[in-house]
Design an enzyme around this catalytic site. Structure first.
Site: not given
Ligand code: SDX
Length: 379
Positions: A263, A224, A340, A258, A359, A260, A315, A272
């Protein structure tokens, strides 16, 4: 009501509330705060104007905005007892823990009451989080007890940069506006994990500070808000765009995240991102900018999109932007907190206005029911 067999891990795609604050990616649309498009707010507004919009629900008149800015300026100093406590937090502490602790202590010194209501506390925290962080920072790094007040007319962004440097130098107008725009972009984002956590906490009818402490703890995680710091650590490993390409390819081959990128809601891009990317590029083109860092960031973006069709979220380029205005990496997510707190406050206020205890239930997957075995008979 979903049946006991259906559930959505991480509540993906589940609607849990009605809200009038923000639209994120609704039917592919962009991001709106109370109906105003983020692109227009980022181009024409200030963080203080957006904070007012989110908390009070409408864009202020010129007079209202002036009064609001004065209110925030008057709330920037912190009590002596809080300074004493901050001085006991070790230099090794994570700055997010400093803010979570500072919020908690302020809640004991200035508790919520009929004469210290949710709006007043929201403004108090928005105004003083920067002071809390930087008072602690200068104490632990140089033993200096700084004066948390700068000029009354200083914006939140300018106040932060002035306290950060604390060298009497004026931060550049470009740096101040870059931070101001980032505060607009970070201000609110629907039921992001930290806002949802704040609403869960609020739904028990606890106090305002407890909900904000929940939110800070939730934002700290690298999935996050902590992603902007994690993205900077990633970028700092590379010496050139080619080096970055090779490194990212290795990470993707090992299915590593990776930071950043990606989403939960946006699947075709974070509205953004182009705004903060443009600011990072503008900073890189200025004297003292870091064009190499920007070019490394761009290469990472190109490789991740080419290989995974994934895009940067807010990010990613916030990392290179904050680095170029001289904010230490460990302070990136605390800057996210300052911004925020406006969104969290608007969600807390909204939850309180039409509350129901949050809940949900879990699908049980544990052992079938079984008789108790006295301890003497256990093997
Ligand atoms: C923020 O919610 C909000 O609005 C948050 C935010 C805000 O303003 O409040 O926008 C701010 O928190 C932005 C997100 C910051 N986090 C990161 O950048 C961390 C890296 N991102 C990931 O961890 C991921 O993309 C999430 C957590 C943001 C979203 O994850 P999801 O929706 O649960 O998706 P997922 O983890 O199930 O991924 C789906 C697939 C997976 O591959 P498979 O297992 O299906 O093969 O996509 C891949 C993931 O491994 N994947 C990534 C990836 N993000 C998803 N692979 C590599 N790098 C990534 N960043």
């Amino acid at each position: 009501m979903s049946s006991a067999e259906e559930y959505s891990k991480g509540l993906a795609g589940i609607y849990v509330a009605k809200s009038s604050i923000c639209t994120v990616g609704v039917k592919g649309a962009g991001l709106n705060y109370r109906g105003y498009d983020i692109k227009e707010l980022a181009a024409n507004s200030t963080f203080e104007e957006v904070a007012f919009l989110l908390i009070y629900g409408y864009l202020p008149t010129e007079e209202e905005l002036l009064g609001y800015c004065r209110t925030l300026s008057s709330l920037r100093d912190i009590p002596g007892a809080l300074k004493d406590c901050l001085e006991r937090i070790p230099a090794s502490a994570h700055p997010m823990d400093v803010l979570r602790t500072g919020c908690s202590i302020l809640g004991t010194l200035e508790p919520e009451s009929p004469t210290n209501n949710q709006f007043q506390i929201a403004n108090r925290l928005i105004a003083s989080f920067g002071s809390m962080l930087l008072y602690w920072h200068h104490w632990v790094s140089s033993g200096k007890r700084i004066n948390c007040l700068t000029l009354a007319e200083d914006s939140t962004a300018k106040h932060f940069l002035k306290l950060l440097r604390y060298d009497g130098q004026e931060p550049s107008a470009l740096h101040v506006r870059a931070v101001d725009v980032s505060l607009i972009l970070y201000a609110e984002h629907d039921l992001a994990a930290s806002s949802f956590a704040a609403r869960v906490t609020t739904s028990t009818l606890t106090d305002f500070y407890s909900s904000i402490c929940t939110a800070i703890g939730t934002l700290r995680g690298p999935l996050h808000g902590g992603a902007n710091e994690a993205a900077m650590h990633l970028l700092a490993q590379y010496s050139s765009p080619d080096d970055a390409e090779s490194g990212i390819m290795k990470m993707l081959a090992k299915k590593e995240l990776i930071m950043g990128f990606g989403h939960r809601v946006y699947r075709n891009g974070d509205p953004r991102n182009p705004i903060i990317k443009e600011w990072s590029k503008r900073l890189a083109n200025e004297q003292g900018g870091n064009m190499k860092l920007f070019e490394i960031s761009e290469r990472v973006e190109q490789v991740v999109f080419r290989e995974k069709k994934m895009f940067p979220n807010l990010d990613f380029y916030s990392a290179s932007a904050y680095s170029q205005v001289g904010i230490p990496t460990l302070f990136f997510t605390p800057v996210f907190v300052i911004s925020r707190t406006t969104g969290w406050a608007s969600h807390i206020i909204e939850q309180r206005s039409d509350n129901k205890l949050i809940r949900p239930s879990a699908i049980y997957t544990g052992p079938e029911s079984r008789p108790y075995v006295p301890i003497k008979e256990r093997k």
